[in-house]
Scaffold this motif. Structure first.
Motif, PDB file in Angstrom:
ATOM      1  N   GLU A  39      51.507 -85.983  17.142  1.00 37.19           N
ATOM      2  CA  GLU A  39      50.401 -85.527  17.992  1.00 37.19           C
ATOM      3  C   GLU A  39      49.234 -86.504  17.967  1.00 37.19           C
ATOM      4  OE1 GLU A  39      49.485 -81.585  16.651  1.00 37.19           O
ATOM      5  OE2 GLU A  39      50.905 -80.676  18.062  1.00 37.19           O
ATOM      6  N   ARG A  40      48.916 -87.058  16.795  1.00 35.24           N
ATOM      7  CA  ARG A  40      47.846 -88.049  16.721  1.00 35.24           C
ATOM      8  C   ARG A  40      48.161 -89.265  17.568  1.00 35.24           C
ATOM      9  NH1 ARG A  40      47.302 -86.931  11.081  1.00 35.24           N
ATOM     10  NH2 ARG A  40      48.702 -88.632  10.614  1.00 35.24           N
ATOM     11  N   GLN A  41      49.441 -89.692  17.545  1.00 35.60           N
ATOM     12  CA  GLN A  41      49.830 -90.851  18.343  1.00 35.60           C
ATOM     13  C   GLN A  41      49.784 -90.544  19.835  1.00 35.60           C
ATOM     14  OE1 GLN A  41      50.109 -93.891  17.096  1.00 35.60           O
ATOM     15  NE2 GLN A  41      49.495 -92.827  15.245  1.00 35.60           N
ATOM     16  N   ILE A  42      50.189 -89.339  20.200  1.00 37.20           N
ATOM     17  CA  ILE A  42      50.142 -88.942  21.610  1.00 37.20           C
ATOM     18  C   ILE A  42      48.705 -88.877  22.097  1.00 37.20           C
ATOM     19  CG2 ILE A  42      50.527 -86.993  23.170  1.00 37.20           C
ATOM     20  CD1 ILE A  42      53.141 -86.477  21.714  1.00 37.20           C
ATOM     21  N   HIS A  43      47.817 -88.297  21.274  1.00 37.06           N
ATOM     22  CA  HIS A  43      46.423 -88.142  21.691  1.00 37.06           C
ATOM     23  C   HIS A  43      45.652 -89.462  21.694  1.00 37.06           C
ATOM     24  CE1 HIS A  43      46.553 -83.858  22.148  1.00 37.06           C
ATOM     25  NE2 HIS A  43      47.091 -83.718  20.961  1.00 37.06           N
ATOM     26  N   SER A  44      46.159 -90.462  20.983  1.00 36.71           N
ATOM     27  CA  SER A  44      45.465 -91.752  20.977  1.00 36.71           C
ATOM     28  C   SER A  44      45.840 -92.612  22.184  1.00 36.71           C
ATOM     29  CB  SER A  44      45.769 -92.513  19.685  1.00 36.71           C
ATOM     30  OG  SER A  44      47.132 -92.892  19.653  1.00 36.71           O
ATOM     31  N   ASP A  45      46.926 -92.256  22.869  1.00 35.87           N
ATOM     32  CA  ASP A  45      47.366 -93.014  24.041  1.00 35.87           C
ATOM     33  C   ASP A  45      47.234 -92.122  25.278  1.00 35.87           C
ATOM     34  OD1 ASP A  45      48.522 -94.827  25.767  1.00 35.87           O
ATOM     35  OD2 ASP A  45      50.570 -94.473  25.077  1.00 35.87           O
ATOM     36  N   PRO A  46      46.332 -92.448  26.203  1.00 35.04           N
ATOM     37  CA  PRO A  46      46.112 -91.575  27.368  1.00 35.04           C
ATOM     38  C   PRO A  46      47.353 -91.406  28.247  1.00 35.04           C
ATOM     39  CG  PRO A  46      44.377 -93.234  27.201  1.00 35.04           C
ATOM     40  CD  PRO A  46      45.408 -93.565  26.173  1.00 35.04           C
ATOM     41  N   GLU A  47      48.159 -92.453  28.392  1.00 34.14           N
ATOM     42  CA  GLU A  47      49.362 -92.337  29.243  1.00 34.14           C
ATOM     43  C   GLU A  47      50.364 -91.372  28.631  1.00 34.14           C
ATOM     44  OE1 GLU A  47      50.946 -96.197  29.944  1.00 34.14           O
ATOM     45  OE2 GLU A  47      49.095 -96.939  30.837  1.00 34.14           O
ATOM     46  N   SER A  48      50.592 -91.478  27.315  1.00 38.74           N
ATOM     47  CA  SER A  48      51.526 -90.544  26.706  1.00 38.74           C
ATOM     48  C   SER A  48      50.978 -89.136  26.687  1.00 38.74           C
ATOM     49  CB  SER A  48      51.930 -90.917  25.301  1.00 38.74           C
ATOM     50  OG  SER A  48      51.233 -91.859  24.710  1.00 38.74           O
ATOM     51  N   LEU A  49      49.658 -88.991  26.578  1.00 38.00           N
ATOM     52  CA  LEU A  49      49.062 -87.658  26.624  1.00 38.00           C
ATOM     53  C   LEU A  49      49.285 -87.024  27.995  1.00 38.00           C
ATOM     54  CD1 LEU A  49      47.407 -85.487  25.232  1.00 38.00           C
ATOM     55  CD2 LEU A  49      45.344 -86.657  25.990  1.00 38.00           C
ATOM     56  N   ALA A  50      49.162 -87.800  29.065  1.00 40.01           N
ATOM     57  CA  ALA A  50      49.406 -87.283  30.418  1.00 40.01           C
ATOM     58  C   ALA A  50      50.868 -86.866  30.579  1.00 40.01           C
ATOM     59  CB  ALA A  50      49.035 -88.331  31.455  1.00 40.01           C
ATOM     60  N   ARG A  51      51.796 -87.685  30.074  1.00 31.40           N
ATOM     61  CA  ARG A  51      53.227 -87.320  30.155  1.00 31.40           C
ATOM     62  C   ARG A  51      53.514 -86.070  29.339  1.00 31.40           C
ATOM     63  NH1 ARG A  51      56.160 -92.832  28.768  1.00 31.40           N
ATOM     64  NH2 ARG A  51      54.558 -92.679  27.192  1.00 31.40           N
ATOM     65  N   TYR A  52      52.873 -85.957  28.164  1.00 30.34           N
ATOM     66  CA  TYR A  52      53.057 -84.796  27.314  1.00 30.34           C
ATOM     67  C   TYR A  52      52.579 -83.519  28.002  1.00 30.34           C
ATOM     68  CZ  TYR A  52      52.223 -81.614  23.388  1.00 30.34           C
ATOM     69  OH  TYR A  52      52.204 -80.527  22.557  1.00 30.34           O
ATOM     70  N   VAL A  53      51.411 -83.591  28.634  1.00 34.06           N
ATOM     71  CA  VAL A  53      50.866 -82.431  29.337  1.00 34.06           C
ATOM     72  C   VAL A  53      51.765 -82.048  30.509  1.00 34.06           C
ATOM     73  CG1 VAL A  53      48.914 -81.650  30.744  1.00 34.06           C
ATOM     74  CG2 VAL A  53      48.500 -82.842  28.603  1.00 34.06           C
ATOM     75  N   ASN A  54      52.285 -83.040  31.235  1.00 32.48           N
ATOM     76  CA  ASN A  54      53.201 -82.754  32.345  1.00 32.48           C
ATOM     77  C   ASN A  54      54.474 -82.086  31.854  1.00 32.48           C
ATOM     78  OD1 ASN A  54      51.491 -83.729  34.320  1.00 32.48           O
ATOM     79  ND2 ASN A  54      52.334 -85.803  34.241  1.00 32.48           N
ATOM     80  N   LEU A  55      55.053 -82.601  30.781  1.00 35.25           N
ATOM     81  CA  LEU A  55      56.280 -82.000  30.250  1.00 35.25           C
ATOM     82  C   LEU A  55      56.019 -80.613  29.707  1.00 35.25           C
ATOM     83  CD1 LEU A  55      57.982 -84.956  28.369  1.00 35.25           C
ATOM     84  CD2 LEU A  55      58.822 -83.753  30.357  1.00 35.25           C
ATOM     85  N   ARG A  56      54.882 -80.440  29.054  1.00 35.17           N
ATOM     86  CA  ARG A  56      54.547 -79.140  28.492  1.00 35.17           C
ATOM     87  C   ARG A  56      54.334 -78.114  29.604  1.00 35.17           C
ATOM     88  NH1 ARG A  56      49.570 -77.992  24.404  1.00 35.17           N
ATOM     89  NH2 ARG A  56      50.090 -75.843  24.015  1.00 35.17           N
ATOM     90  N   GLY A  57      53.792 -78.550  30.737  1.00 32.61           N
ATOM     91  CA  GLY A  57      53.579 -77.663  31.871  1.00 32.61           C
ATOM     92  C   GLY A  57      54.888 -77.227  32.515  1.00 32.61           C
ATOM     93  N   LYS A  58      55.932 -78.076  32.457  1.00 35.66           N
ATOM     94  CA  LYS A  58      57.227 -77.744  33.044  1.00 35.66           C
ATOM     95  C   LYS A  58      58.002 -76.754  32.199  1.00 35.66           C
ATOM     96  CE  LYS A  58      57.735 -82.142  35.407  1.00 35.66           C
ATOM     97  NZ  LYS A  58      58.507 -83.396  35.505  1.00 35.66           N
ATOM     98  N   MET A  59      57.710 -76.678  30.902  1.00 30.61           N
ATOM     99  CA  MET A  59      58.454 -75.794  30.014  1.00 30.61           C
ATOM    100  C   MET A  59      57.857 -74.467  30.072  1.00 30.61           C
ATOM    101  SD  MET A  59      59.180 -78.146  26.784  1.00 30.61           S
ATOM    102  CE  MET A  59      60.822 -78.786  26.660  1.00 30.61           C
TER     103      MET A  59
END
Length: 101
Positions: A81-101
């Motif tokens: 989670e720290r690595q995802i939150h430190s990279d804006p592009e991965s955070l955007a992909r994470y939010v998109n994937l989380r929204g689909k689930m």
């Protein structure tokens, strides 16, 4: 990635290797015990020894009983989670994937 994160990652990798080695040893011991049993050779100390090794490996790999020096799943999730939150592009992909689930 901070130095502490690298230490967590390296400890997790060593833990996985150790668990794999113990599991392989137990499986090999089980096959040797079965092979000896098929051949009619009864080694009395082999069964309690395998049971003790299995029990110790279960206790040492348990998240609840003995978590001495082990990297918990929670620590790994926090690291990710720290690595995802430190990279804006991965955070955007994470939010998109989380929204689909």
């Amino acid at each position: 990635m901070e130095e502490q994160d690298f230490h967590i990652l390296l400890r997790a990798k060593r833990q996985i290797k150790r668990e794999t080695a113990v599991r392989s040893f137990l499986l090999a011991g089980l096959f040797v015990a079965a092979g000896l049993r098929v051949l009619g050779i009864d080694v009395a100390f082999l069964y309690p020894l395998l049971f003790i090794l299995l029990f110790v490996s279960l206790v040492m790999n348990s998240d609840v009983i003995a978590n001495v020096g082990m990297v918990s799943k929670t620590d790994l999730v926090k690291l990710i989670e720290r690595q995802i939150h430190s990279d804006p592009e991965s955070l955007a992909r994470y939010v998109n994937l989380r929204g689909k689930m």
